[in-house]
Design an enzyme around this catalytic site. Sequence first.
Site, mmCIF file in Angstrom:
data_model
loop_
_atom_site.group_PDB
_atom_site.id
_atom_site.type_symbol
_atom_site.label_atom_id
_atom_site.label_comp_id
_atom_site.label_asym_id
_atom_site.label_seq_id
_atom_site.Cartn_x
_atom_site.Cartn_y
_atom_site.Cartn_z
ATOM 1 N N HIS A 161 0.484 -1.492 0.094
ATOM 2 C CA HIS A 161 0.397 0.056 -0.326
ATOM 3 C C HIS A 161 0.986 0.859 -0.266
ATOM 4 C CE1 HIS A 161 -3.881 -2.017 1.056
ATOM 5 N NE2 HIS A 161 -2.890 -3.097 1.722
ATOM 6 N N LYS A 205 -8.936 13.077 4.918
ATOM 7 C CA LYS A 205 -8.168 12.133 4.817
ATOM 8 C C LYS A 205 -6.725 12.037 5.943
ATOM 9 C CE LYS A 205 -7.071 13.829 0.412
ATOM 10 N NZ LYS A 205 -6.695 12.584 -0.243
ATOM 11 N N ARG A 206 -6.017 11.140 6.288
ATOM 12 C CA ARG A 206 -5.184 11.167 7.571
ATOM 13 C C ARG A 206 -4.423 12.868 6.843
ATOM 14 N NH1 ARG A 206 -4.476 7.620 10.997
ATOM 15 N NH2 ARG A 206 -2.038 9.001 12.025
ATOM 16 N N LYS A 230 0.344 14.351 0.868
ATOM 17 C CA LYS A 230 -1.381 14.719 1.182
ATOM 18 C C LYS A 230 -1.618 15.840 1.018
ATOM 19 C CE LYS A 230 -3.122 10.580 3.029
ATOM 20 N NZ LYS A 230 -3.290 10.082 1.926
ATOM 21 N N THR A 243 -8.929 6.420 -1.900
ATOM 22 C CA THR A 243 -10.036 5.596 -2.273
ATOM 23 C C THR A 243 -11.097 6.898 -1.789
ATOM 24 O OG1 THR A 243 -10.219 4.705 0.082
ATOM 25 C CG2 THR A 243 -9.884 3.466 -1.676
ATOM 26 N N LYS A 254 -15.207 7.676 -3.406
ATOM 27 C CA LYS A 254 -16.296 7.701 -3.312
ATOM 28 C C LYS A 254 -16.974 9.274 -3.459
ATOM 29 C CE LYS A 254 -14.745 5.595 0.562
ATOM 30 N NZ LYS A 254 -13.447 5.632 1.901
HETATM 31 C C1 26Q Z 1 3.254 0.952 10.814
HETATM 32 C C2 26Q Z 1 4.144 0.708 11.368
HETATM 33 C C3 26Q Z 1 4.178 1.112 12.935
HETATM 34 C C4 26Q Z 1 2.727 1.160 12.855
HETATM 35 C C5 26Q Z 1 2.028 2.063 12.375
HETATM 36 C C6 26Q Z 1 1.949 1.470 10.474
HETATM 37 C C7 26Q Z 1 0.989 1.467 10.056
HETATM 38 C C8 26Q Z 1 -0.029 1.732 10.061
HETATM 39 C C9 26Q Z 1 -0.771 1.821 9.198
HETATM 40 C C10 26Q Z 1 1.480 2.320 8.118
HETATM 41 C C11 26Q Z 1 0.456 2.297 7.141
HETATM 42 C C12 26Q Z 1 -0.553 2.042 8.029
HETATM 43 C C13 26Q Z 1 -1.354 2.134 6.881
HETATM 44 C C14 26Q Z 1 -1.348 2.917 5.628
HETATM 45 C C15 26Q Z 1 -2.268 3.164 3.978
HETATM 46 O O1 26Q Z 1 -3.373 3.597 4.866
HETATM 47 N N1 26Q Z 1 -2.394 3.178 2.885
HETATM 48 C C16 26Q Z 1 -3.083 3.625 2.098
HETATM 49 O O2 26Q Z 1 -4.649 2.741 1.463
HETATM 50 C C17 26Q Z 1 -4.964 2.182 1.064
HETATM 51 C C18 26Q Z 1 -6.090 1.645 0.416
HETATM 52 O O3 26Q Z 1 -4.548 0.826 -0.433
HETATM 53 C C19 26Q Z 1 -4.499 3.822 -0.066
HETATM 54 O O4 26Q Z 1 -5.657 3.717 -0.707
HETATM 55 C C20 26Q Z 1 -3.946 5.191 0.222
HETATM 56 O O5 26Q Z 1 -3.051 5.523 -1.090
HETATM 57 C C21 26Q Z 1 -2.601 4.308 0.599
HETATM 58 O O6 26Q Z 1 -1.664 5.747 1.342
#
Ligand code: 26Q
Length: 791
Positions: free
Chosen positions: A348, A527-528, A533, A635, A639
């Site tokens: 991702h 979004k985050r 972003k 995503t 929407k």
């Molecule tokens: C990693 C290590 C320690 C703590 C947390 C994490 C962590 C947690 C969540 C790393 C990444 C995430 C989330 C990533 C994420 O949401 N990526 C998004 O995924 C979507 C679905 O595929 C995409 O549409 C987005 O572009 C992408 O940013």
Amino acid sequence: MTAVELRDAILRHLTYSLGKDPEHATLYDWRLALSYAIRDQMVDPWFASTRAAYAHQSKRVYYLSMEFLIGRLLEDGVINLGLMDAVDGALTDLGLDVDAVLHDEPDAALGNGGLGRLAACFLDSLSTIGCPAIGYGIRYEHGLFRQSFDHGRQIEAPEQWLQQEHTWEFERPEAAFTIGFGGAVASHGKHAVWTPAETVSAQAHDTPVIGWKGRWANTLRLWGAFPTAGFDLDSFNRGDYVAAAEPEALARTISRVLYPDDTTEDGKRLRLKQEFFFTAASLRDILRRFESEYDDLGKLPSKVAIQLNDTHPAIAGPELVRLLHDERAVPLDEAIPLARACLSYTNHTLLPEALEKWSEALMTDLLPRHMQLIEAIDSDHAAKHPTRKASMVDGGEVHMGEVAFGMAHKVNGVSALHTDLMKKTVFADLHRLHPDRIVNQTNGVTPRRWLLSANHKLSALITDCIGEGWVDDLEQLAGLEPHISDAGFLDRYAAAKRDNKVALANWLAGAHDMTLDPDAMFDVQIKRIHEYKRQHLNILETIALWQEIRDNPNGDWTPRVKVFGGKAAPGYVFAKQIIHLINAVGKVLNADPVTSKFLTVAYPPNYNVTLAERLIPAADLSEQISTAGKEASGTGNMKFALNGALTVGTLDGANVEIREHVGPENFFLFGMTADEVDAERANPAHATDAIGADPRLKRALDAINAGTFSPEAKDQFKAITDNVSGHDYFLVASDFTDYWRAQREIDAAFRDPKAWMRMAALNTARSGWFSSDRTIRGYMDEVWGAQAVQA
Ligand code: 26Q
């Protein structure tokens, strides 16, 4: 089920499940009673589905994800079961307000953002399609933190969803596994025996996931951590009750809290424990189920497809090899390909800082046997591919991307551009060695939640025109196109949008004391908060526009509300400053008597799934403005398009495919391409050059530095202005001029409401491909080799 039957079921649960007299029941009690009555309706289809999957000896899909951002479940269940009319009738009969009851439910915020919400959409699609599947994750006691603002700054508070009764799950005390950590590995001839130093119990909690029309239901199985031994009896007998309770508290820590996506954070040991905890429990459960049906492990890949949602469960590779080799005596050179044939991995992100790496020392300490196996798998790979460069262990670190890739038979990206970049960048070397392994599966969103449930007005109009078939066959939205030339249809489309805007304005007025003019353009970025972003690009353009309006307050400006929503990771200082700046700018602009009829800012706190469901149907403009090459897919972008917001966006992630589908004339493109981004960075003066060439940008930055938005501390936002005019890795300055141009074209377009609504309706009609049903069918055919079953 009729309204009367449902009313009786509600009263029965209120009385006998909750022990409440209807005379004294609160909104909360009614909501729980309704939830139990609805849950009852899920159980028969759920059993029927489980039985059908056994009877057909179907291949099952196991979706392993650290996050499932499912939000509220009551309305979703009601809609999928086709019980909305019955609920309306029953609650009205009981003198209750339907909306109030449905909205009493707290969000299950068991995810950070896109990745977790994607997993939730996939569960919905798997059940709608009738693909036998189980989602596996962690039952966090605390989901993503709650956000509030104090003088514009983000404040975090723990999220407490489980303080209310969680009505959807069934506890399964009989489904528990003991999971170990640490300890030592002894070798007995060819076999290794791992004796962990510490153990916890993983206990299953099952939630039925009902598909459209209740035709099929799968399971979301979340693991909670509990002590294996309970109280420390020695301490207890000595009368030291606090020490006696310690193992309990320690074990429970593992499922205590969701990590807020934070790459700078240290508390890493617990994160690795969480990852192994839920992955190991899920694999045991999968093998237990397989072995209850079959006695030939060779059949495993034809019955089991395990999808790894990012690298978070990547330890599944070594753990499955361990279960097969150490515990079932499959020779290592057979166990590795056997495990690989079952596993696949979704990437991702390409951001280097977000790719998981664990120190070898930590891995050896917590999972000594896995460290040995990773090295064995890695040497095996090196021996088979002497020219390879990428290795799983490098520089004292274990690279989980390489581990996941090496142990998966398919690896996928989440948009066409992202998959292409994966092949060229992070996985270039592994792609060279395994050219058939990487495939693309562009993300999608569930139309049940993101159109039918979130946007009643537009859904009713669509169903009126083309019938109900679109709900599980979203490409049928193309059938709207012929209606778009009909003025009556466009008027109704515009009326639905207007109603949604009024509903949002009313809600924001009541909940957050914010004033929004429904005639203004609702320009939304949710979004985050992250540098890539580029919320700061949006707020800089807002400042520049405000300055221009002040120069010419009698100009013919297009009224806009800039709506923001999103959380920053608690340790991400720069992102928190962006939040502070947006709020500070909002404070000045909203109080400006000259400009506020044209331009205001609204930033409701604590953005979550429920808030997204309110904002997206009311949006006119969708901001998808990441630096090209950085957003894997997005995503939210889908929407918005589905709900008839036009996009202002870069050629990044799935924006590229959205633009192709809706037509370039119905999409506001700006900015550099991913290739141009690389070229631009090669010029060390890119930021100063860009600022020098655009007086509007210079003036906006100067205003921030002059303390216009922080009179009490001029330097308040210096980190942001210094960044944009200095290093500017994400090229805010370089893209500003073209962003401004696109925004002024958007202003002009919005002044022709008919033409705008036509474009909006075309976005809806042409977004059918972005259903997560299409995505899941892609995985079933190209990754899992799984088939749908009829219950
Ligand atoms: C990693 C290590 C320690 C703590 C947390 C994490 C962590 C947690 C969540 C790393 C990444 C995430 C989330 C990533 C994420 O949401 N990526 C998004 O995924 C979507 C679905 O595929 C995409 O549409 C987005 O572009 C992408 O940013």
